[in-house]
Write a protein that holds these residues in place. Structure first.
Motif, PDB file in Angstrom:
ATOM      1  N   ALA A 269      50.853  31.273  34.006  1.00  0.00           N
ATOM      2  CA  ALA A 269      49.828  30.814  34.942  1.00  0.00           C
ATOM      3  C   ALA A 269      49.175  31.985  35.667  1.00  0.00           C
ATOM      4  CB  ALA A 269      50.438  29.856  35.957  1.00  0.00           C
ATOM      5  N   ILE A 270      49.972  33.020  35.976  1.00  0.00           N
ATOM      6  CA  ILE A 270      49.409  34.190  36.663  1.00  0.00           C
ATOM      7  C   ILE A 270      48.311  34.805  35.820  1.00  0.00           C
ATOM      8  CG2 ILE A 270      49.902  36.527  37.481  1.00  0.00           C
ATOM      9  CD1 ILE A 270      52.692  35.628  38.160  1.00  0.00           C
ATOM     10  N   ILE A 271      48.613  34.967  34.524  1.00  0.00           N
ATOM     11  CA  ILE A 271      47.665  35.578  33.606  1.00  0.00           C
ATOM     12  C   ILE A 271      46.334  34.845  33.634  1.00  0.00           C
ATOM     13  CG2 ILE A 271      47.198  35.656  31.125  1.00  0.00           C
ATOM     14  CD1 ILE A 271      48.740  38.001  31.709  1.00  0.00           C
ATOM     15  N   GLN A 272      46.394  33.500  33.841  1.00  0.00           N
ATOM     16  CA  GLN A 272      45.161  32.730  33.839  1.00  0.00           C
ATOM     17  C   GLN A 272      44.548  32.631  35.235  1.00  0.00           C
ATOM     18  OE1 GLN A 272      45.334  29.134  31.554  1.00  0.00           O
ATOM     19  NE2 GLN A 272      45.638  30.342  29.723  1.00  0.00           N
ATOM     20  N   ASP A 273      44.972  33.513  36.130  1.00  0.00           N
ATOM     21  CA  ASP A 273      44.356  33.608  37.451  1.00  0.00           C
ATOM     22  C   ASP A 273      44.498  32.317  38.245  1.00  0.00           C
ATOM     23  OD1 ASP A 273      43.156  34.779  39.542  1.00  0.00           O
ATOM     24  OD2 ASP A 273      41.106  34.628  38.784  1.00  0.00           O
ATOM     25  N   ILE A 274      45.634  31.658  38.115  1.00  0.00           N
ATOM     26  CA  ILE A 274      45.863  30.444  38.897  1.00  0.00           C
ATOM     27  C   ILE A 274      46.528  30.854  40.211  1.00  0.00           C
ATOM     28  CG2 ILE A 274      47.230  28.328  38.970  1.00  0.00           C
ATOM     29  CD1 ILE A 274      46.679  28.383  35.808  1.00  0.00           C
ATOM     30  N   PRO A 275      45.950  30.465  41.352  1.00  0.00           N
ATOM     31  CA  PRO A 275      46.454  30.963  42.636  1.00  0.00           C
ATOM     32  C   PRO A 275      47.876  30.475  42.931  1.00  0.00           C
ATOM     33  CG  PRO A 275      44.775  29.285  42.957  1.00  0.00           C
ATOM     34  CD  PRO A 275      44.788  29.584  41.513  1.00  0.00           C
ATOM     35  N   TRP A 276      48.522  31.188  43.856  1.00  0.00           N
ATOM     36  CA  TRP A 276      49.948  30.966  44.101  1.00  0.00           C
ATOM     37  C   TRP A 276      50.259  29.532  44.494  1.00  0.00           C
ATOM     38  CZ3 TRP A 276      52.875  29.970  48.660  1.00  0.00           C
ATOM     39  CH2 TRP A 276      54.246  30.074  48.459  1.00  0.00           C
ATOM     40  N   TRP A 277      49.507  28.980  45.433  1.00  0.00           N
ATOM     41  CA  TRP A 277      49.857  27.642  45.918  1.00  0.00           C
ATOM     42  C   TRP A 277      49.709  26.615  44.816  1.00  0.00           C
ATOM     43  CZ3 TRP A 277      46.076  23.940  45.621  1.00  0.00           C
ATOM     44  CH2 TRP A 277      44.761  24.394  45.499  1.00  0.00           C
ATOM     45  N   LYS A 278      48.756  26.862  43.914  1.00  0.00           N
ATOM     46  CA  LYS A 278      48.562  25.936  42.809  1.00  0.00           C
ATOM     47  C   LYS A 278      49.704  26.077  41.803  1.00  0.00           C
ATOM     48  CE  LYS A 278      44.468  24.112  40.546  1.00  0.00           C
ATOM     49  NZ  LYS A 278      43.118  24.455  40.070  1.00  0.00           N
ATOM     50  N   ARG A 279      50.160  27.316  41.616  1.00  0.00           N
ATOM     51  CA  ARG A 279      51.309  27.510  40.719  1.00  0.00           C
ATOM     52  C   ARG A 279      52.519  26.776  41.273  1.00  0.00           C
ATOM     53  NH1 ARG A 279      49.838  33.198  40.819  1.00  0.00           N
ATOM     54  NH2 ARG A 279      51.749  33.739  41.901  1.00  0.00           N
ATOM     55  N   MET A 280      52.711  26.861  42.596  1.00  0.00           N
ATOM     56  CA  MET A 280      53.851  26.202  43.209  1.00  0.00           C
ATOM     57  C   MET A 280      53.726  24.692  43.097  1.00  0.00           C
ATOM     58  SD  MET A 280      55.996  28.381  44.202  1.00  0.00           S
ATOM     59  CE  MET A 280      57.133  27.732  45.402  1.00  0.00           C
TER      60      MET A 280
ATOM     61  N   ASP B 136      46.784  53.005  38.119  1.00  0.00           N
ATOM     62  CA  ASP B 136      46.735  54.453  38.240  1.00  0.00           C
ATOM     63  C   ASP B 136      47.666  54.850  39.372  1.00  0.00           C
ATOM     64  OD1 ASP B 136      46.134  57.117  38.732  1.00  0.00           O
ATOM     65  OD2 ASP B 136      44.132  56.865  37.855  1.00  0.00           O
ATOM     66  N   SER B 137      48.777  55.499  38.993  1.00  0.00           N
ATOM     67  CA  SER B 137      49.769  55.807  40.026  1.00  0.00           C
ATOM     68  C   SER B 137      49.227  56.836  41.012  1.00  0.00           C
ATOM     69  CB  SER B 137      51.057  56.303  39.379  1.00  0.00           C
ATOM     70  OG  SER B 137      50.787  57.409  38.561  1.00  0.00           O
ATOM     71  N   GLU B 138      48.351  57.737  40.537  1.00  0.00           N
ATOM     72  CA  GLU B 138      47.845  58.770  41.445  1.00  0.00           C
ATOM     73  C   GLU B 138      46.850  58.195  42.439  1.00  0.00           C
ATOM     74  OE1 GLU B 138      46.512  62.338  39.668  1.00  0.00           O
ATOM     75  OE2 GLU B 138      48.622  62.939  39.452  1.00  0.00           O
ATOM     76  N   MET B 139      46.027  57.238  41.952  1.00  0.00           N
ATOM     77  CA  MET B 139      45.025  56.663  42.836  1.00  0.00           C
ATOM     78  C   MET B 139      45.588  55.484  43.621  1.00  0.00           C
ATOM     79  SD  MET B 139      42.136  58.300  41.835  1.00  0.00           S
ATOM     80  CE  MET B 139      40.720  57.238  41.998  1.00  0.00           C
ATOM     81  N   GLY B 140      46.782  55.043  43.256  1.00  0.00           N
ATOM     82  CA  GLY B 140      47.347  53.875  43.928  1.00  0.00           C
ATOM     83  C   GLY B 140      46.657  52.590  43.525  1.00  0.00           C
ATOM     84  N   ILE B 141      46.083  52.582  42.303  1.00  0.00           N
ATOM     85  CA  ILE B 141      45.398  51.368  41.840  1.00  0.00           C
ATOM     86  C   ILE B 141      46.382  50.507  41.059  1.00  0.00           C
ATOM     87  CG2 ILE B 141      43.628  50.485  40.258  1.00  0.00           C
ATOM     88  CD1 ILE B 141      42.064  53.054  40.843  1.00  0.00           C
ATOM     89  N   ASN B 142      46.371  49.218  41.299  1.00  0.00           N
ATOM     90  CA  ASN B 142      47.138  48.292  40.471  1.00  0.00           C
ATOM     91  C   ASN B 142      46.456  46.935  40.502  1.00  0.00           C
ATOM     92  OD1 ASN B 142      49.004  47.030  38.939  1.00  0.00           O
ATOM     93  ND2 ASN B 142      50.667  47.128  40.434  1.00  0.00           N
ATOM     94  N   VAL B 143      45.629  46.703  39.475  1.00  0.00           N
ATOM     95  CA  VAL B 143      44.924  45.427  39.406  1.00  0.00           C
ATOM     96  C   VAL B 143      45.936  44.355  39.013  1.00  0.00           C
ATOM     97  CG1 VAL B 143      43.100  44.152  38.230  1.00  0.00           C
ATOM     98  CG2 VAL B 143      42.804  46.582  38.751  1.00  0.00           C
ATOM     99  N   PRO B 144      46.057  43.285  39.794  1.00  0.00           N
ATOM    100  CA  PRO B 144      47.039  42.254  39.441  1.00  0.00           C
ATOM    101  C   PRO B 144      46.688  41.587  38.111  1.00  0.00           C
ATOM    102  CG  PRO B 144      45.631  41.513  41.235  1.00  0.00           C
ATOM    103  CD  PRO B 144      45.315  42.954  41.005  1.00  0.00           C
ATOM    104  N   PRO B 145      47.695  41.047  37.423  1.00  0.00           N
ATOM    105  CA  PRO B 145      47.484  40.523  36.066  1.00  0.00           C
ATOM    106  C   PRO B 145      46.396  39.457  36.003  1.00  0.00           C
ATOM    107  CG  PRO B 145      49.611  39.835  36.957  1.00  0.00           C
ATOM    108  CD  PRO B 145      49.082  40.908  37.843  1.00  0.00           C
ATOM    109  N   ASN B 146      46.282  38.675  37.083  1.00  0.00           N
ATOM    110  CA  ASN B 146      45.315  37.582  37.041  1.00  0.00           C
ATOM    111  C   ASN B 146      43.880  38.075  37.076  1.00  0.00           C
ATOM    112  OD1 ASN B 146      46.409  38.365  39.514  1.00  0.00           O
ATOM    113  ND2 ASN B 146      45.406  36.678  40.583  1.00  0.00           N
TER     114      ASN B 146
END
Lengths: 628, 448
Positions: free
Chosen positions: A527-538, B69-79
């Motif tokens: 669900a995370i991969i599909q950008d589903i927000p946390w409250w909706k996942r819960m 990017d560990s140097e820039m402190g970037i981490n785009v979340p998977p979603n």
């Protein structure tokens, strides 16, 4: 690629970035917040209780003339070492008959009750494990008859209020000649007088505690028996191992972790139990605490500190044993049919034996409580001997106005008594709020900890939430009593809910953690991969899948709260909730009222349990069975 | 649609390095498999690209945009990475029907100019100027219909995952992943839970899917056959270190080292220990299989001494780089040490005695089973040890002295166990490895 060319950001900026990344995961934010809150609500009351041992208590022994030189002023507050020195070094002279006997303060107020407490705790452990363990084995691994009925009745004593069996013991065996007070059923009907050691003291307290906690042992040990891979035993059978050897070398070691956790939990619960030794007149740490809390308040706090130390000890032992190599995974998922031992004709005999014992511990108390409310006077079972139903009365239920005659002491009957129903309402408020808070926080903890398995902070939060579970109820009650009086919230629902929540979070967090651990992380990642927000996942995925165990997480605190006395009795006045109200009627000698309240409580609890079980499939035993 | 770049990516837990300084470029529209034994770090790599795992250090970009990017402190979340992930055990939501499973992600899209075109594909406004919008019910239906048609699950839409077979669940998982139109598709051993026959079928469907979607596929597997047959390039990892990143046939014929040669190919390659020197004509005069003489002629007239000189130089550079890293603050020594691959010489009786450390005159020959020729003109005499005919081909193990060699003969040839045969090595794809460091020196021909 413009990003490559951009300059390296400052150290501060990078730090902020990584903190932001950390907090952008909901489980991290929740864990951080809960960790702080739990530290405050768990540690703070404990600190106040330690501080209370060196504080001056107006009207208590530490303000008498002898104690004046032990006082010190620190930052405008007066502290004293008197409570410690007096308890551990001074002697006291009492008159026993004509002689004057000098004993140390410690032996009267500390060592005797401490020894009693330890003794009944140990006996309760053995008794509970023996009775519950044997029953667990019979139900899960043999072809015993009536399994379904027996296993649901067997857990009744644990669902019912702690003092139920103690009161029943009194109602059965007390006699005016031996114990004073009213005659019990045995005496009034058959004229039998049981000896004093049978009626009061260590023996009945231990038996009643063991019976009360046996369901606990049954649920924990039975859970392992039920899930145990039959192949493990079959492998031994194929190798031509005798049955008893298989049991000793294969089966028993596998249930050892369950036995250990039963021991720890029963030990700490028995240690902090107040009502059972209170009714059966045994001097333990908890009754001693209550007995001396007014004129030796500081010393009573020392007793509470000692009880807390036991709690810590148990926590440490628990950590050692559950993290060790010998904590086997018994659930392999591949186990098919568990092999069943054939008891032959024993399956009927054993079933009948257990049918009778569970009847005595599970059904009889309800019947006895019900009869009590129809007796004209406490202990007057004359209708049984002369067979006249007219010797029974409905006055305890039906009296609609204030009357002083008939032994009613100006109380209205139970059905019309607004004080009782107010207290009952108070209990419901506390139970609902506690269940909501403890259930929600516990579920969140279970969820967050399962998402951060490697993190030390998660382990800390988990332990912090678990700690009150292993603390004797009375010690937690004392801590919140001292804390509440200092903060000025004594006798408020707020304090009750706070104490109840802290004490019952472990119920919810255990069952949530166990079920979340079994939920593959991929389910949420998908669900995370599909950008589903946390409250909706819960709300759409996690909670629907885990609804049974989450409901148990709410159900357990609710049920326990309904019948809780030890934890709450110090925190409020007697009319606030139903269990303290019950104590009030007992003191007044209105036993019919207390029996009636007991009856209502038990019926309500059983009704709720059945209702929730039917509606959702969640049940008390499943929740407790999830314990680590 | 998407080009993925990894630079110097490291993931470690304490001093255990799951992935060590990985550089990898995955071209747009490629089908790359991450291959290696279990626990080698391939799944970790995949999860780091998807954002489900956070690297300890390094840099990951998709289409030139830094995702981590560990140097820039970037981490785009998977979603926010707009990728698709197909999990090993499908991770279907058991509380939703097939339709709901596929539609759930779609119902959540709220992006600039999001829409579903007539073909059922999700389109977005790449300029980012169009206002964000949610998809309508009809649009979602259209998109679900499209993907369910691709994987042929139209008739199961109202069923729950537990009511489907493993293969059907797999298809639902694929549909769910495809529905929101990801630019990259990550797959973590997606076929390992299927039975052998279904696996073969799904393999070909995945290949068609890659063709029809035109997305970049990154695929984790420990099955070398799957990697060989599906990938446009194979990335072989061992102990967290990249071993080789090449096209399948290159990996097969020109493996970088003994590990790669051994891991790829079924039946496995034959390793034959050899020692000797190169003469003036460029031929290596080797003694093999205890008492046989052979001459190895490297392709392209390669000089062994030159190769060693070059290799030494390259290794010195790598070592210098590593030493420099060791000096940096926060450096943690790798506890899961890299060792020279311990190749297995097949013998009838294993008599593994302690041997002196190999010198530069010690080599290992790698002979693929199909290059061992069995006919009466062969120079080496052996005896059939076991024979396994499948109808299409026969795998024969031949005993030479105490050694065992595996050969594959095409067609249904029947051999009797214990039968005497003669064999030789054919072709110019025989591999020569240095026994000292396990690396491949070159291909060539063997004359006996």
């Amino acid at each position: 690629m413009t990003a490559l060319a951009s300059p390296k950001p400052s150290r501060f900026r990078r730090k902020m970035n990584s903190i932001w990344t950390y907090l952008s995961k909901p489980q991290n934010t929740i864990l951080l917040a809960l960790g702080i809150i739990l530290t405050v609500t768990t540690i703070f009351p404990m600190v106040t209780i330690v501080r209370d041992t060196v504080r001056l208590h107006p009207g208590s022994v530490d303000t008498n003339a002898n104690a004046a030189d032990a006082q010190v002023e620190v930052m405008g507050e007066t502290y004293t070492t008197y409570n410690w020195t007096n308890l551990f070094t001074d002697n006291i002279t009492t008159r026993v008959g004509r002689e004057r006997v000098t004993r140390s303060v410690a032996s009267i107020y500390l060592w005797t009750p401490l020894l009693n407490s330890i003794f009944i705790s140990i006996f309760a452990c053995f008794g509970a494990i023996l009775y519950g363990g044997v029953f667990a084995y019979l139900v899960t691994r043999t072809n015993l008859k009536l399994k379904k009925y027996l296993s649901s009745i067997f857990i009744f004593p644990y669902i019912m209020p702690q003092w139920t069996l103690a009161v029943m013991w009194q109602n059965l065996f007390n006699s005016n000649v031996v114990t004073g007070g009213n005659d019990g059923l045995l005496t009034s009907v058959f004229g039998v007088h049981m000896p004093l050691w049978w009626c009061q003291g260590i023996f009945p307290v231990s038996i009643v505690l063991a019976l009360h906690y046996a369901p606990f042992a049954y649920i924990l040990i039975g859970g392992i028996f039920r899930n145990m891979d039959a192949n493990l035993e079959e492998a031994a059978t194929i190798l031509n191992t005798p049955r008893w050897k298989t049991f000793l070398r294969v089966t028993l070691p596998l249930v050892k972790p369950a036995i250990l956790s039963t021991i720890l939990l029963v030990f700490s619960s028995a240690m902090g139990s107040y009502p059972i030794p209170h009714y059966l007149k045994l001097n333990t740490l908890s009754t001693q605490y209550v007995g001396m809390s007014s004129n030796r308040a500081g010393q009573a706090s020392i007793l509470a500190v000692i009880m807390m130390l036991f709690g810590f000890l148990i926590l440490i032992v628990n950590q050692r044993t559950t993290s060790g190599r010998k904590n086997f995974t018994t659930v392999t998922g591949k186990s098919g049919q568990t092999s069943v031992v054939n008891l032959r004709s024993g399956k009927y005999i054993v079933a009948v034996i257990f049918f009778i014992t569970t009847l005595a511990t599970g059904i009889l108390p309800i019947i006895l409580f019900a009869i009590e409310t129809f007796l004209p006077n406490p202990g007057d079972y004359s209708f049984l001997t002369n067979g006249i139903a007219g010797h029974m009365t409905t006055k305890w239920w039906m009296t609609a106005e204030n009357v002083t005659e008939n032994g009613m002491y100006g109380q209205k009957g139970i059905l019309f008594n607004s004080e009782i129903w107010n207290a009952f309402g108070g209990t419901l408020i506390v139970a609902v709020l506690c269940a909501l808070c403890a259930g929600t926080i516990g579920t969140l903890i279970g969820y967050c900890v399962s998402k951060n398995r490697r993190s030390k902070w998660a382990a800390y939060v988990n332990n912090m939430a678990f700690l009150p579970y292993l603390m004797p109820s009375l010690a937690v009650g004392v801590a919140f009593f001292v804390f509440g009086s200092n903060v000025g919230i004594y006798n408020t629902f707020l304090l009750l809910v706070l104490a109840g929540t802290v004490k019952y979070i472990p119920f919810a967090s255990r069952s949530a953690l166990n079920s979340m651990m079994q939920l593959s992380g991929e389910i949420e990642e998908a669900a995370i991969i599909q950008d589903i927000p946390w409250w909706k996942r819960m709300t759409r995925i996690i909670i629907p899948i885990q609804k049974t165990s989450i409901i148990s997480g709410y159900l357990l605190p609710f049920m326990t709260c309904l019948r809780e006395l030890t934890l709450f009795m110090l925190l409020c006045g007697q009319g606030k909730i139903i269990t303290t109200m019950l104590g009030y009627f007992d003191e007044m000698g209105l036993y019919a009222f207390s029996s009636g309240i007991n009856l209502i409580l038990i019926v309500v609890i059983l009704l709720f349990n059945t209702l929730v079980n039917k509606l959702t499939g969640a049940s008390l035993d499943a929740g407790i069975g999830g314990g680590k | 649609m998407a080009r993925i770049e990894l630079r110097d990516v490291t993931k470690r837990w304490g001093s255990y390095y799951a992935v060590e300084h990985l550089d990898l470029t995955i071209e747009d529209n490629a089908f790359v498999t991450l291959l290696g034994p279990s626990g080698c770090g391939k799944t970790t790599t995949l999860r780091m690209i998807a954002g489900l795992e956070t690297p300890t250090e390094g840099r990951i970009t998709i289409d030139g945009v830094p995702m981590f990017d560990s140097e820039m402190g970037i981490n785009v979340p998977p979603n926010k990475r707009r990728v698709g992930f197909l999990f090993q055990n499908y991770a279907l939501w058991p509380n939703m029907t097939v339709f709901q499973n596929i539609a759930f992600g779609l119902s959540n899209i709220n992006e600039s100019g999001a829409a579903v075109n007539d073909a059922g594909e999700v389109v977005r406004d790449e300029t980012g100027k169009a206002p964000a919008r949610k998809l309508t019910k009809e649009e979602i239906k259209r998109a679900v219909d499209r993907v369910s048609a691709i994987v042929k699950i139209g008739q199961f839409m109202d069923r729950y995952p537990s009511e489907l077979s493993g293969g059907q669940q797999q298809r639902v998982a694929i549909a769910r992943t495809l529905a929101p139109g990801p630019r990259v598709l990550f797959m973590d051993e997606p076929l390992s839970n299927l039975d052998a026959k279904l696996r073969l079928e799904m393999r070909s469907e995945l290949q068609r899917l890659h063709l029809s979607t035109g997305s970049t596929f990154v695929y984790v597997t420990h099955d070398q056959m799957e990697a060989m047959t599906l990938a446009t390039r194979i990335c072989l990892i061992d102990n967290g270190v990249l071993q080789q990143y090449d096209e399948p046939l290159t990996v097969y014929n020109k493996p970088n080292n003994l590990f790669v040669a051994d891991f790829v190919g079924n039946p496995a390659v034959n390793f034959i220990e050899a020692s000797g020197t190169q003469d003036g004509n460029g031929a290596l005069n080797l003694s093999i299989l205890e008492d046989h003489k052979a001459s190895f002629l490297p392709n392209g007239g390669l000089k062994i001494a030159d190769w060693y000189a070059q290799d030494d130089k390259a290794q010195a550079e790598i070592k210098a780089k590593r030493d420099e890293r060791a000096k940096q603050p926060g450096y943690v020594e790798k506890t899961n040490k890299d060792t020279v691959f311990n190749y297995n010489i097949a013998r009838v009786v294993d008599n593994e005695e302690k041997r002196p450390a190999p010198t530069r005159q010690d080599f290992v020959l790698g002979v693929r089973p199909e290059f061992i020729k069995i006919d009466d003109s062969g120079a080496i005499e052996g005896e059939v040890f076991s024979a396994m005919p499948t109808g299409m081909e026969t795998t024969v193990k031949i005993r030479v002295g105490n050694f065992l060699l595996t050969a594959v003969v095409f067609g249904g040839v029947v051999y009797k166990i214990g039968q005497k045969v003669r064999l030789s090595f054919s072709g110019d794809n025989i591999m020569l490895f240095s026994r000292e460091n396990g690396r491949m020196i070159g291909n060539g021909t063997i004359q006996l």
